[in-house]
Design a protein around this motif. Structure first.
Motif, mmCIF file in Angstrom:
data_model
loop_
_atom_site.group_PDB
_atom_site.id
_atom_site.type_symbol
_atom_site.label_atom_id
_atom_site.label_comp_id
_atom_site.label_asym_id
_atom_site.label_seq_id
_atom_site.Cartn_x
_atom_site.Cartn_y
_atom_site.Cartn_z
ATOM 1 N N THR A 37 0.860 -1.182 0.000
ATOM 2 C CA THR A 37 0.000 0.000 0.000
ATOM 3 C C THR A 37 0.896 1.232 0.000
ATOM 4 O OG1 THR A 37 -0.140 0.060 2.423
ATOM 5 C CG2 THR A 37 -1.851 -1.176 1.258
ATOM 6 N N LYS A 38 0.420 2.287 -0.649
ATOM 7 C CA LYS A 38 1.166 3.539 -0.732
ATOM 8 C C LYS A 38 0.279 4.662 -0.217
ATOM 9 C CE LYS A 38 3.449 1.884 -4.957
ATOM 10 N NZ LYS A 38 3.751 2.173 -6.387
ATOM 11 N N ASP A 39 0.819 5.450 0.698
ATOM 12 C CA ASP A 39 0.028 6.519 1.307
ATOM 13 C C ASP A 39 0.931 7.691 1.660
ATOM 14 O OD1 ASP A 39 -1.865 8.074 2.583
ATOM 15 O OD2 ASP A 39 -1.940 6.851 4.395
ATOM 16 N N GLY A 40 0.839 8.773 0.918
ATOM 17 C CA GLY A 40 1.577 9.985 1.236
ATOM 18 C C GLY A 40 3.074 9.830 1.316
ATOM 19 N N GLY A 41 3.628 9.061 0.424
ATOM 20 C CA GLY A 41 5.072 8.858 0.421
ATOM 21 C C GLY A 41 5.536 7.668 1.229
ATOM 22 N N ASP B 175 11.426 -7.035 -6.213
ATOM 23 C CA ASP B 175 10.879 -6.097 -7.204
ATOM 24 C C ASP B 175 10.341 -4.836 -6.523
ATOM 25 O OD1 ASP B 175 11.502 -7.818 -9.246
ATOM 26 O OD2 ASP B 175 9.475 -8.615 -9.477
ATOM 27 N N ILE B 176 9.622 -5.022 -5.423
ATOM 28 C CA ILE B 176 9.054 -3.866 -4.715
ATOM 29 C C ILE B 176 10.150 -2.972 -4.159
ATOM 30 C CG2 ILE B 176 7.772 -3.169 -2.656
ATOM 31 C CD1 ILE B 176 5.979 -5.657 -3.147
ATOM 32 N N MET B 177 11.101 -3.568 -3.476
ATOM 33 C CA MET B 177 12.158 -2.766 -2.851
ATOM 34 C C MET B 177 13.065 -2.117 -3.893
ATOM 35 S SD MET B 177 11.452 -2.821 0.286
ATOM 36 C CE MET B 177 10.635 -3.796 1.565
ATOM 37 N N SER B 178 13.225 -2.775 -5.033
ATOM 38 C CA SER B 178 14.049 -2.194 -6.095
ATOM 39 C C SER B 178 13.369 -0.992 -6.739
ATOM 40 C CB SER B 178 14.362 -3.255 -7.160
ATOM 41 O OG SER B 178 15.130 -4.309 -6.614
ATOM 42 N N SER B 179 12.040 -0.945 -6.645
ATOM 43 C CA SER B 179 11.297 0.164 -7.245
ATOM 44 C C SER B 179 10.876 1.208 -6.222
ATOM 45 C CB SER B 179 10.054 -0.373 -7.957
ATOM 46 O OG SER B 179 9.147 -0.956 -7.040
ATOM 47 N N ALA B 180 11.284 1.026 -4.963
ATOM 48 C CA ALA B 180 10.810 1.900 -3.888
ATOM 49 C C ALA B 180 11.648 3.154 -3.699
ATOM 50 C CB ALA B 180 10.739 1.120 -2.576
ATOM 51 N N HIS B 181 12.480 3.493 -4.664
ATOM 52 C CA HIS B 181 13.321 4.687 -4.510
ATOM 53 C C HIS B 181 12.493 5.974 -4.542
ATOM 54 C CE1 HIS B 181 17.577 3.202 -4.616
ATOM 55 N NE2 HIS B 181 16.898 2.100 -4.869
ATOM 56 N N GLU B 182 11.287 5.885 -5.051
ATOM 57 C CA GLU B 182 10.413 7.057 -5.034
ATOM 58 C C GLU B 182 9.713 7.221 -3.689
ATOM 59 O OE1 GLU B 182 6.320 5.955 -7.066
ATOM 60 O OE2 GLU B 182 7.970 5.032 -8.157
ATOM 61 N N ALA B 183 9.764 6.189 -2.856
ATOM 62 C CA ALA B 183 9.124 6.255 -1.532
ATOM 63 C C ALA B 183 9.961 7.116 -0.593
ATOM 64 C CB ALA B 183 8.951 4.860 -0.952
ATOM 65 N N ARG B 184 9.299 7.876 0.261
ATOM 66 C CA ARG B 184 9.999 8.660 1.268
ATOM 67 C C ARG B 184 10.321 7.798 2.492
ATOM 68 N NH1 ARG B 184 9.540 13.942 1.072
ATOM 69 N NH2 ARG B 184 11.432 13.715 2.319
ATOM 70 N N ASN C 6 4.724 4.569 11.615
ATOM 71 C CA ASN C 6 4.378 5.756 10.827
ATOM 72 C C ASN C 6 4.876 7.032 11.485
ATOM 73 O OD1 ASN C 6 2.611 5.311 8.293
ATOM 74 N ND2 ASN C 6 1.758 3.858 9.760
ATOM 75 N N ALA C 7 4.780 7.099 12.808
ATOM 76 C CA ALA C 7 5.250 8.279 13.531
ATOM 77 C C ALA C 7 6.761 8.460 13.366
ATOM 78 C CB ALA C 7 4.875 8.178 15.006
ATOM 79 N N LEU C 8 7.487 7.350 13.347
ATOM 80 C CA LEU C 8 8.934 7.433 13.170
ATOM 81 C C LEU C 8 9.304 8.009 11.806
ATOM 82 C CD1 LEU C 8 10.051 4.017 14.707
ATOM 83 C CD2 LEU C 8 10.438 6.285 15.681
ATOM 84 N N ALA C 9 8.418 7.834 10.834
ATOM 85 C CA ALA C 9 8.693 8.319 9.479
ATOM 86 C C ALA C 9 8.233 9.746 9.247
ATOM 87 C CB ALA C 9 8.022 7.395 8.464
ATOM 88 N N THR C 10 7.516 10.331 10.200
ATOM 89 C CA THR C 10 6.884 11.639 9.989
ATOM 90 C C THR C 10 7.881 12.728 9.618
ATOM 91 O OG1 THR C 10 5.088 11.089 11.512
ATOM 92 C CG2 THR C 10 5.450 13.421 11.055
ATOM 93 N N ASP C 11 8.957 12.860 10.370
ATOM 94 C CA ASP C 11 9.920 13.927 10.098
ATOM 95 C C ASP C 11 10.635 13.720 8.766
ATOM 96 O OD1 ASP C 11 9.186 15.103 12.435
ATOM 97 O OD2 ASP C 11 11.099 14.841 13.460
#
Length: 202
Positions: free
Chosen positions: A5-9, A34-43, A180-185
């Motif tokens: 799932t993708k939500d706000g980065g 495949d997912i992790m190799s394409s996840a460079h756009e994820a924040r 999710n909170a750890l990723a906020t900043d």
């Protein structure tokens, strides 16, 4: 058996084979690579599981057929380690065997109090993937790495926290919210700043 799932980065990657303790088949490993190799756009990427066990490692039948020594494990941990954003493993339960490599490659690891950690690769007659002992030793030191890999010890969440194998123990009800909170900043920061800070910490 792998849900994304993708939500706000934030990309959330979930192991979804709870009836088999989230044991990994070759197809599941390929999906993860495949997912992790394409996840460079994820924040940020959050890796978790369903049920009471994060992953029992390789599916036993698949392991006997050669999956235990497949290069896919190393490809997966390398893809995770190379992510530019923050990676968090939210361990919903026990982490065992080759699945340890995924968690070791992440930036942060949080776990529920009931989690257990073991890596019986030597007992099963296999070598660990090359990067796993190095990453584990960087976190907990050579002696404690040998305690797990050669001494065959199963450690609980409190001991894993004291070793430095995990970073926090979090109640199951709060696990994903805490991840999710750890990723906020990181999500709020400029991507290039977040990535440079991550690089400076390596």
């Amino acid at each position: 058996m792998i849900q994304l799932t993708k939500d706000g980065g934030v990309w959330k990657v979930t192991l979804a084979r709870p009836d088999k303790a989230n044991a990994l088949t070759e197809d599941m490993l390929r999906q993860l690579v495949d997912i992790m190799s394409s996840a460079h756009e994820a924040r940020a990427v959050i890796l978790t599981g369903t049920g009471r066990i994060f992953s029992a490692g390789a599916d036993l039948d698949a392991a006997r057929a050669g999956l235990a020594t497949s290069g896919l494990w190393e490809a997966l941990s390398g893809a995770i380690a190379g992510l530019p954003g923050l990676s968090v493993t939210a361990l919903n339960g026990t982490l065992a065997g080759g699945a340890m490599g995924m968690a070791l490659a992440c930036d942060l690891r949080i776990a529920v109090p009931e989690a257990r950690f073991f890596y019986p690769v030597m007992k099963l007659g296999f070598l660990p993937q090359p990067s796993d002992p190095m990453r584990m030793s960087a976190l907990i030191g050579p002696a404690r790495t040998k305690l797990i890999l050669m001494g065959g010890q199963k450690i609980n969440a409190e001991e894993a926290l004291s070793f430095g194998l995990i970073d926090r123990i979090v109640p199951a009800d709060d696990l994903l919210a805490h991840a999710n909170a750890l990723a906020t900043d990181t999500i709020a920061a400029k991507p290039e700043i977040a990535h440079q800070i991550k690089t400076m910490c390596q």
